[in-house]
Design a protein around this motif. Sequence first.
Motif, mmCIF file in Angstrom:
data_model
loop_
_atom_site.group_PDB
_atom_site.id
_atom_site.type_symbol
_atom_site.label_atom_id
_atom_site.label_comp_id
_atom_site.label_asym_id
_atom_site.label_seq_id
_atom_site.Cartn_x
_atom_site.Cartn_y
_atom_site.Cartn_z
ATOM 1 N N UNK A 1 39.960 24.250 53.727
ATOM 2 C CA UNK A 1 39.595 24.516 52.550
ATOM 3 C C UNK A 1 37.813 25.007 52.591
ATOM 4 N N UNK A 2 37.364 25.919 52.204
ATOM 5 C CA UNK A 2 35.997 26.322 52.380
ATOM 6 C C UNK A 2 35.910 27.077 51.187
ATOM 7 N N UNK A 3 34.584 26.230 50.369
ATOM 8 C CA UNK A 3 34.039 26.829 49.059
ATOM 9 C C UNK A 3 32.592 27.540 49.370
ATOM 10 N N UNK A 4 32.424 28.746 49.009
ATOM 11 C CA UNK A 4 31.151 29.356 49.223
ATOM 12 C C UNK A 4 30.863 30.097 47.716
ATOM 13 N N UNK A 5 29.499 30.015 47.383
ATOM 14 C CA UNK A 5 28.756 30.922 46.192
ATOM 15 C C UNK A 5 28.977 32.322 46.447
ATOM 16 N N UNK A 6 29.300 32.941 45.337
ATOM 17 C CA UNK A 6 29.816 34.293 45.524
ATOM 18 C C UNK A 6 28.710 35.218 44.368
ATOM 19 N N UNK A 7 28.590 36.434 44.553
ATOM 20 C CA UNK A 7 27.858 37.309 43.520
ATOM 21 C C UNK A 7 28.799 38.221 42.796
ATOM 22 N N UNK A 8 29.011 37.551 41.382
ATOM 23 C CA UNK A 8 30.152 38.195 40.630
ATOM 24 C C UNK A 8 29.857 40.035 40.733
ATOM 25 N N UNK A 9 29.013 40.424 41.150
ATOM 26 C CA UNK A 9 28.776 41.778 41.116
ATOM 27 C C UNK A 9 29.617 42.614 42.026
ATOM 28 N N UNK A 10 30.075 41.876 43.019
ATOM 29 C CA UNK A 10 30.790 42.805 43.976
ATOM 30 C C UNK A 10 32.114 42.892 43.590
ATOM 31 N N UNK A 11 32.841 42.502 42.551
ATOM 32 C CA UNK A 11 34.165 42.950 42.245
ATOM 33 C C UNK A 11 34.160 44.002 41.554
ATOM 34 N N UNK A 12 35.336 44.993 41.859
ATOM 35 C CA UNK A 12 35.309 46.300 41.380
ATOM 36 C C UNK A 12 36.551 46.564 40.254
ATOM 37 N N UNK A 13 37.293 45.598 39.940
ATOM 38 C CA UNK A 13 38.066 45.574 38.862
ATOM 39 C C UNK A 13 38.685 44.186 38.351
ATOM 40 N N UNK A 14 39.273 44.154 37.323
ATOM 41 C CA UNK A 14 39.927 43.166 36.714
ATOM 42 C C UNK A 14 40.977 43.106 35.615
ATOM 43 N N UNK A 15 41.777 42.408 35.616
ATOM 44 C CA UNK A 15 42.811 42.675 34.537
ATOM 45 C C UNK A 15 42.908 41.352 33.618
ATOM 46 N N UNK A 16 42.685 41.691 32.529
ATOM 47 C CA UNK A 16 42.558 40.864 31.391
ATOM 48 C C UNK A 16 43.910 40.266 30.992
ATOM 49 N N UNK A 17 45.097 40.770 31.301
ATOM 50 C CA UNK A 17 46.228 40.489 30.591
ATOM 51 C C UNK A 17 47.297 40.506 31.612
ATOM 52 N N UNK A 18 47.297 39.928 32.893
ATOM 53 C CA UNK A 18 48.364 40.072 34.018
ATOM 54 C C UNK A 18 49.850 39.945 33.602
ATOM 55 N N UNK A 19 50.691 40.470 34.209
ATOM 56 C CA UNK A 19 52.171 40.061 34.216
ATOM 57 C C UNK A 19 52.145 39.024 35.419
ATOM 58 N N UNK A 20 53.279 38.362 35.383
ATOM 59 C CA UNK A 20 53.620 37.435 36.376
ATOM 60 C C UNK A 20 55.013 37.837 36.707
ATOM 61 N N UNK A 21 55.233 37.295 38.100
ATOM 62 C CA UNK A 21 56.825 37.035 38.438
ATOM 63 C C UNK A 21 56.891 35.620 38.951
ATOM 64 N N UNK A 22 57.993 35.239 38.615
ATOM 65 C CA UNK A 22 58.455 33.732 38.951
ATOM 66 C C UNK A 22 59.672 33.864 40.003
ATOM 67 N N UNK A 23 59.935 33.522 41.026
ATOM 68 C CA UNK A 23 61.131 33.443 41.643
ATOM 69 C C UNK A 23 61.661 31.961 41.841
#
Length: 84
Positions: A1-23
Amino acid sequence: MEIVAVDPRDQQWECGSPSYRVHFHEGTSSDEYEVRGAESVQVVIEWAENDHAGRPYVLYARVDRDGLGLLRLAGREPHEAPLP
């Protein structure tokens, strides 16, 4: 596992209320459900762990972008090799 700092300005979209699938898996068969309007992913995990007789499951976030896709959040498909 690798953990690195990110710049949050690089994201292009977000979904505030996702749907989920459970199998849910049992032997070679599975039952699939879509969960909509959940308060949080923790609520979906709680439902999956408490309401389905201890069957293993895989949890996905549903992503509608260039067609429907699934982003695995938890669990493993039965046909996958175990992690080393």
